[in-house]
Write a protein that holds these residues in place. Sequence first.
Motif, PDB file in Angstrom:
ATOM      1  N   VAL A 311      19.890 -15.579 -42.045  1.00 58.76           N
ATOM      2  CA  VAL A 311      18.665 -15.801 -42.619  1.00 58.76           C
ATOM      3  C   VAL A 311      18.845 -16.056 -43.718  1.00 58.76           C
ATOM      4  O   VAL A 311      18.756 -16.926 -44.505  1.00 58.76           O
ATOM      5  CB  VAL A 311      17.583 -15.757 -42.427  1.00 58.76           C
ATOM      6  N   PRO A 390      12.888  -1.924 -44.642  1.00 56.98           N
ATOM      7  CA  PRO A 390      12.493  -0.542 -45.795  1.00 56.98           C
ATOM      8  C   PRO A 390      12.942  -0.584 -47.090  1.00 56.98           C
ATOM      9  O   PRO A 390      14.389   0.428 -46.049  1.00 56.98           O
ATOM     10  CB  PRO A 390      11.833  -0.031 -45.091  1.00 56.98           C
ATOM     11  N   THR A 413      11.780  -7.933 -51.669  1.00 56.72           N
ATOM     12  CA  THR A 413      11.576  -8.623 -51.216  1.00 56.72           C
ATOM     13  C   THR A 413      11.489  -8.575 -49.311  1.00 56.72           C
ATOM     14  O   THR A 413      12.788  -8.255 -48.619  1.00 56.72           O
ATOM     15  CB  THR A 413      12.693  -9.689 -50.969  1.00 56.72           C
ATOM     16  N   TRP A 414      10.102  -8.569 -48.748  1.00 54.80           N
ATOM     17  CA  TRP A 414      10.333  -8.672 -46.899  1.00 54.80           C
ATOM     18  C   TRP A 414       9.334 -10.046 -47.005  1.00 54.80           C
ATOM     19  O   TRP A 414       9.398 -11.008 -47.403  1.00 54.80           O
ATOM     20  CB  TRP A 414       8.348  -7.865 -46.708  1.00 54.80           C
ATOM     21  N   TRP A 415      10.441 -10.226 -45.961  1.00 53.46           N
ATOM     22  CA  TRP A 415       9.888 -11.415 -45.071  1.00 53.46           C
ATOM     23  C   TRP A 415      11.417 -11.611 -43.846  1.00 53.46           C
ATOM     24  O   TRP A 415      12.273 -10.341 -43.902  1.00 53.46           O
ATOM     25  CB  TRP A 415      10.566 -13.204 -45.726  1.00 53.46           C
ATOM     26  N   THR A 499       3.806 -10.742 -37.369  1.00 55.22           N
ATOM     27  CA  THR A 499       5.307  -9.864 -37.604  1.00 55.22           C
ATOM     28  C   THR A 499       5.581  -9.647 -36.897  1.00 55.22           C
ATOM     29  O   THR A 499       7.159  -9.193 -36.884  1.00 55.22           O
ATOM     30  CB  THR A 499       5.140 -10.018 -38.699  1.00 55.22           C
ATOM     31  N   ARG A 527      19.236  -7.196 -36.991  1.00 51.90           N
ATOM     32  CA  ARG A 527      18.033  -7.108 -35.839  1.00 51.90           C
ATOM     33  C   ARG A 527      18.478  -7.347 -34.794  1.00 51.90           C
ATOM     34  O   ARG A 527      19.682  -8.021 -34.225  1.00 51.90           O
ATOM     35  CB  ARG A 527      17.258  -8.409 -35.898  1.00 51.90           C
TER      36      ARG A 527
HETATM   37  C1  6R9 Z   1      15.567 -11.523 -43.993  1.00 46.64           C
HETATM   38  C2  6R9 Z   1      16.183 -10.569 -43.286  1.00 46.64           C
HETATM   39  C3  6R9 Z   1      13.599  -9.202 -40.398  1.00 46.64           C
HETATM   40  C4  6R9 Z   1      12.823  -7.103 -40.418  1.00 46.64           C
HETATM   41  C5  6R9 Z   1      10.820  -7.426 -40.516  1.00 46.64           C
HETATM   42  C6  6R9 Z   1      11.117  -6.318 -41.301  1.00 46.64           C
HETATM   43  C7  6R9 Z   1      12.546  -6.089 -41.531  1.00 46.64           C
HETATM   44  C8  6R9 Z   1      13.536  -7.540 -43.955  1.00 46.64           C
HETATM   45  C9  6R9 Z   1      12.391  -5.540 -45.473  1.00 46.64           C
HETATM   46  C10 6R9 Z   1      11.914  -5.632 -44.260  1.00 46.64           C
HETATM   47  C11 6R9 Z   1      10.984  -3.982 -45.013  1.00 46.64           C
HETATM   48  C12 6R9 Z   1      11.656  -5.199 -46.522  1.00 46.64           C
HETATM   49  N1  6R9 Z   1      12.772  -6.674 -43.084  1.00 46.64           N
HETATM   50  N2  6R9 Z   1      12.991  -7.112 -45.303  1.00 46.64           N
HETATM   51  N3  6R9 Z   1      11.450  -3.706 -43.792  1.00 46.64           N
HETATM   52  N4  6R9 Z   1      11.482  -4.075 -46.222  1.00 46.64           N
HETATM   53  N5  6R9 Z   1      12.154  -5.313 -47.871  1.00 46.64           N
HETATM   54  O1  6R9 Z   1      15.594  -9.338 -42.708  1.00 46.64           O
HETATM   55  O2  6R9 Z   1      14.983 -11.205 -41.245  1.00 46.64           O
HETATM   56  O3  6R9 Z   1      17.224 -10.765 -40.216  1.00 46.64           O
HETATM   57  O4  6R9 Z   1      15.133 -11.985 -39.610  1.00 46.64           O
HETATM   58  O5  6R9 Z   1      14.524  -9.509 -40.180  1.00 46.64           O
HETATM   59  O6  6R9 Z   1      13.825  -6.332 -41.468  1.00 46.64           O
HETATM   60  O7  6R9 Z   1      11.007  -5.286 -40.538  1.00 46.64           O
HETATM   61  O8  6R9 Z   1      10.701  -8.187 -40.077  1.00 46.64           O
HETATM   62  P1  6R9 Z   1      15.023 -10.746 -40.076  1.00 46.64           P
END
Ligand code: 6R9
Length: 649
Positions: A311, A390, A413-415, A499, A527
């Motif tokens: 994504v 993280p 950036t968390w998403w 989430t 993931r």
């Molecule tokens: C964009 C993306 C989502 C999962 C999410 C979380 C982890 C993503 C993060 C983070 C800590 C951040 N995650 N960004 N954890 N800090 N900045 O990665 O999408 O592949 O769907 O993964 O990744 O656990 O729930 P996706």
Amino acid sequence: MTEQQKVHPVSDEFAANAHADKAKYQAMYQQSLDDPETFWAEQAKRLDWFRAPTKIKHTTFDSHNVDIRWFEDGSLNASVNCLDRHLDTRGDQTAIIWEGDDPGDSKHISYRELHAQTGKLANALKELGIGKGDVVTLYMPMIPEAAVAMLACARIGAIHSVVFGGFSPDAVAQRVIGADSKLVITADESVRGGKQVPLKDNVDAALSRPGTDVAKNVLVVKRTGGEVEWKEGRDVWYHDLVDKQSSDCPAEEMNAEDPLFILYTSGSTGAPKGLKHTTGGYLLHAAMTHQYVFDYQDGEVYWCTADVGWVTGHSYIVYGPLANGATTLMFEGVPSYPTHGRMGEIVDKHKVSILYTAPTAVRALMAHGDEVMASSQRDSLRVLGSVGEPINPEAWEWFHRVIGNSKCPIVDTWWQTETGGIMIAPLPGAIDLKPGSATLPFFGVMPAVVDNEGNLLEGATDGNLVMLDSWPGQARSIWGDHDRFVQTYFSTYQGMYFTGDGCRRDEDGYYWITGRVDDVLNVSGHRMGTAEIESSLVAHEAVAEAAVVGFPHDIKGQGIYIYVTLTDGVDPSDELKKELTQWVRKDIGPIASPDVIQWAPGLPKTRSGKIMRRILRKIAANECEGLGDTSTLADPSVVDELIEHRANR
Ligand code: 6R9
């Protein structure tokens, strides 16, 4: 050091020139909560609409009736927003800088050229019988044609479903069948780190699986000229069909809620699910976050190192940057090839201002010491970004000090695939940074922390991260299975989007994501569901039972630890470990390679037969003290045996 000392405050100089400073962030955020209708109606003007929306927000998270619509009476086309509308003002500006796997290989594609290539492919798709609402599967290298293919689908209203090029034939087959995909676009081979990956062969293998005959054609880009099998009548060379087309292809008028793409991602149970993203809200969210979170300024070169198969590649290599008229860099290779200096060298070569990458990449470089950056200056860098998992404070500080020469803010950036775009992140001119914290929510985002019963927790606290209301980029459903969508995201806590992540909120309201609280692994930012890997393993005749857990890994963030109980009469051996490793790689893809396989004569189970993963996680992490109450286990002695033979100590 206390947390307070670790704050990196916004510099006045940065704030003065940024899209948002503290006051602006606060005012906009407040308005986005108090009056979302007015806020988003105003923001929607950043897109070009055939018909401007008058109905802005229609969303409910009630689990009896989850219904998410944004801008529902508006119509637009994503490719027009990413291409046509820039032609007058920046037609000759570079849209995509492509950097090949080989450091001698790169090219610049202007907005005018990208527009023409998109029009040609769009016409070619029509010739292949593809139209509005049809699903096209993309299984491609990181080459400009991947972006062209996404945009060409968008142009004619076809729905793309990108499958990461590292996935196996089975994964491709599963997704072709799941989305009823009529066409697959691929390449003969991809090239990464000097090695070829046989994409076309994989597609051939995928399409030999039962149920895949929905796919009538395979369109093949010639990337390497490597040898491929050819199925007459089904396979078509990209350039044979595309080059002869007219570049003029009128854009289909799409409703804001028409699907733009499907993207499969792993959950804690079952097969990967295809998240459905729609056109208007998604594009707005991607574009707006790209501008504000990275503080993108006109004319800058921006580089997101993700693959378009994830994504992050969708939103921050293709749609967000192109909707903003940015110059986006697309890198075919890997950061360690030909040397670990490559990333810095690419920054220098193309004068990259904004570098968006993953903690795992930072840690891999950090492991080689500061010298890995000696082959580059990186003076052009202004903002750094992190995504996918993280980021530990040590890696944050190294990223800041060494890669960023101590002068670039880092936006953590968390998403998620489900959120479409960035949700929690600092705006670099507005929010003081704390290494390891994704900080504060983006406009319109309403995070909250709940306990396991769903009670809202106030102030500084620890718990599960939920969202209380919808945002424009949110996935609308799971393709073909709305009930699963509701079940997965809206049934754990009533009226809230769950989430799957745990988090801590500190006394300043900053969010610290602590990782998944479900059975989803995050390996190098990718993931994976433990259930997917387990079901692959038990399909092997030597395996009676398997349990997969994550464990802390210095570079990958999480590693894959597998406990295997063998079928009666099968002897454990190193050969068998290798075989099982290959089995999983072949079945799912190399990203699912086990780091550790431990033979388990028995697995710790409750009397009702449920595997106690909590215990397995602890043993894998070498935390064998305080395993908690094991008295409920059917056979507590298996735990001692597993501890004795644990791999990590
Ligand atoms: C964009 C993306 C989502 C999962 C999410 C979380 C982890 C993503 C993060 C983070 C800590 C951040 N995650 N960004 N954890 N800090 N900045 O990665 O999408 O592949 O769907 O993964 O990744 O656990 O729930 P996706």
